[in-house]
Design an enzyme around this catalytic site. Sequence first.
Site, PDB file in Angstrom:
ATOM      1  N   ASP A 118     -26.966 -13.670   4.259  1.00  0.00           N
ATOM      2  CA  ASP A 118     -26.018 -14.754   4.548  1.00  0.00           C
ATOM      3  C   ASP A 118     -26.329 -15.935   3.649  1.00  0.00           C
ATOM      4  O   ASP A 118     -27.498 -16.278   3.426  1.00  0.00           O
ATOM      5  CB  ASP A 118     -26.144 -15.170   6.024  1.00  0.00           C
ATOM      6  CG  ASP A 118     -24.915 -15.887   6.549  1.00  0.00           C
ATOM      7  OD1 ASP A 118     -24.596 -16.967   6.013  1.00  0.00           O
ATOM      8  OD2 ASP A 118     -24.289 -15.387   7.499  1.00  0.00           O
ATOM      9  N   ALA A 172     -19.513 -10.853   5.766  1.00  0.00           N
ATOM     10  CA  ALA A 172     -19.457 -12.062   4.942  1.00  0.00           C
ATOM     11  C   ALA A 172     -18.087 -12.164   4.279  1.00  0.00           C
ATOM     12  O   ALA A 172     -17.595 -11.195   3.698  1.00  0.00           O
ATOM     13  CB  ALA A 172     -20.553 -12.039   3.885  1.00  0.00           C
ATOM     14  N   ALA A 173     -17.459 -13.345   4.364  1.00  0.00           N
ATOM     15  CA  ALA A 173     -16.108 -13.484   3.810  1.00  0.00           C
ATOM     16  C   ALA A 173     -15.719 -14.950   3.704  1.00  0.00           C
ATOM     17  O   ALA A 173     -16.264 -15.803   4.403  1.00  0.00           O
ATOM     18  CB  ALA A 173     -15.089 -12.757   4.692  1.00  0.00           C
ATOM     19  N   GLN A 174     -14.771 -15.199   2.819  1.00  0.00           N
ATOM     20  CA  GLN A 174     -13.999 -16.433   2.835  1.00  0.00           C
ATOM     21  C   GLN A 174     -12.910 -16.194   3.858  1.00  0.00           C
ATOM     22  O   GLN A 174     -12.020 -15.376   3.652  1.00  0.00           O
ATOM     23  CB  GLN A 174     -13.426 -16.707   1.450  1.00  0.00           C
ATOM     24  CG  GLN A 174     -12.780 -18.079   1.255  1.00  0.00           C
ATOM     25  CD  GLN A 174     -11.613 -18.403   2.171  1.00  0.00           C
ATOM     26  OE1 GLN A 174     -11.731 -19.303   3.022  1.00  0.00           O
ATOM     27  NE2 GLN A 174     -10.507 -17.693   2.035  1.00  0.00           N
ATOM     28  N   TYR A 205      -5.730 -14.237   1.710  1.00  0.00           N
ATOM     29  CA  TYR A 205      -6.791 -13.721   2.585  1.00  0.00           C
ATOM     30  C   TYR A 205      -6.453 -12.314   3.070  1.00  0.00           C
ATOM     31  O   TYR A 205      -7.276 -11.391   2.978  1.00  0.00           O
ATOM     32  CB  TYR A 205      -6.977 -14.658   3.771  1.00  0.00           C
ATOM     33  CG  TYR A 205      -7.854 -14.099   4.866  1.00  0.00           C
ATOM     34  CD1 TYR A 205      -9.235 -14.025   4.717  1.00  0.00           C
ATOM     35  CD2 TYR A 205      -7.304 -13.629   6.059  1.00  0.00           C
ATOM     36  CE1 TYR A 205     -10.034 -13.505   5.718  1.00  0.00           C
ATOM     37  CE2 TYR A 205      -8.078 -13.106   7.067  1.00  0.00           C
ATOM     38  CZ  TYR A 205      -9.451 -13.047   6.898  1.00  0.00           C
ATOM     39  OH  TYR A 205     -10.237 -12.521   7.892  1.00  0.00           O
ATOM     40  N   ILE A 250      -1.611 -29.074  21.018  1.00  0.00           N
ATOM     41  CA  ILE A 250      -0.997 -27.764  20.820  1.00  0.00           C
ATOM     42  C   ILE A 250       0.070 -27.897  19.742  1.00  0.00           C
ATOM     43  O   ILE A 250       0.974 -28.731  19.856  1.00  0.00           O
ATOM     44  CB  ILE A 250      -0.364 -27.246  22.115  1.00  0.00           C
ATOM     45  CG1 ILE A 250      -1.441 -27.018  23.187  1.00  0.00           C
ATOM     46  CG2 ILE A 250       0.415 -25.955  21.866  1.00  0.00           C
ATOM     47  CD1 ILE A 250      -0.879 -26.682  24.554  1.00  0.00           C
ATOM     48  N   ARG A 252      -1.028 -14.283  20.193  1.00  0.00           N
ATOM     49  CA  ARG A 252      -2.073 -13.621  19.420  1.00  0.00           C
ATOM     50  C   ARG A 252      -2.756 -12.583  20.307  1.00  0.00           C
ATOM     51  O   ARG A 252      -2.623 -12.599  21.531  1.00  0.00           O
ATOM     52  CB  ARG A 252      -3.108 -14.629  18.897  1.00  0.00           C
ATOM     53  CG  ARG A 252      -2.579 -15.666  17.921  1.00  0.00           C
ATOM     54  CD  ARG A 252      -2.135 -15.053  16.617  1.00  0.00           C
ATOM     55  NE  ARG A 252      -1.678 -16.051  15.656  1.00  0.00           N
ATOM     56  CZ  ARG A 252      -0.431 -16.444  15.515  1.00  0.00           C
ATOM     57  NH1 ARG A 252       0.522 -15.932  16.303  1.00  0.00           N
ATOM     58  NH2 ARG A 252      -0.096 -17.342  14.601  1.00  0.00           N
TER      59      ARG A 252
END
Length: 322
Positions: A31, A74-76, A142, A201, A209
């Site tokens: 990380d 691990a990611a953007q 993404y 909100i 979702r």
Amino acid sequence: MRVLVTGGAGFIGSHVADAFKAAGHEVAVLDNLSSGTPANVGDGIRLFEADITDDAAVQRIFTEFRPDLISHHAAQMDVRRSVEDPRFDAQQNIIGTLTLLENARTVGCSRFLFASTGGAIYGDSDVLPTPETEPTRPVSPYGISKLAVEKYLYYYEMQYGFRAVCLRYGNVFGPRQNPHGEAGVIAIFLNKLLAGETPTINGSGEQTRDYVYVGDVARASVLATERLLTGDGPWTPGEATFNIGAGRETSLNELIDSLLSALGEVRPDAVRAIPHGPAKSGEQMRSAISPEKAGRGLGWAPQFSVEQGLRETVRWFADHRS
């Protein structure tokens, strides 16, 4: 088995690392600590601080630890940043993954578990809950980068005999989620409410979702490893892609009602009315992913309802807020 969890000091990755450790595996974490923290790394788990795009560092870590399995988290992960800077998103999410894959190939590690996305990869699907057979229509860099990695994994399966599993997550929530930056709405709202602030909100609150508790997500990783990535049984490249979600639409209004109810059990002084503000431009209105294939292939189904997961999350945030 030696398991290397990339992003394992972050929210989801740290729970996954803990689950592998509890299952009896030797676990290490890679990380860069850009959003994760060493405090999330459990006892007996080794931490390598490095960026997955740093080829020399990744090579050194792989040579030293010699993993049998890569669990890649691990990611953007900021959708908005991916729109603003698609090159950075591709560097982190595509080039970073290829750096891992090439170094894994060099040390003879051919087992790869990939944390993909079930929301951004399908886009506005015509079928809800969306199964894996539906077309992938990502509308952000993404989502495109996650899909590209899935395609690269298929190539590594065909070309080099890798065994790869892609888990397409719903909206994951739970303890340790970072409430800053591009975080989940639950963490953001809890952080503000516990600080005596009033969140807002966006829009009507009727956008939906598929919320899935992080403990269930971590369990899916262990099941995928035990059922599909261990042993030498029959393997069909590209087939091991699974949605990991509740299979249920939850509107933001419903979510906030349940969140305030759970918060009232722990910190009634923090409960307050939540006003509505302008809607976000271009926001996806509905999303839910079907977990039926994961049930058949992994023996996985969520054990936590949204309400149960919220109670666990609220308690953790109330206990750990500084």
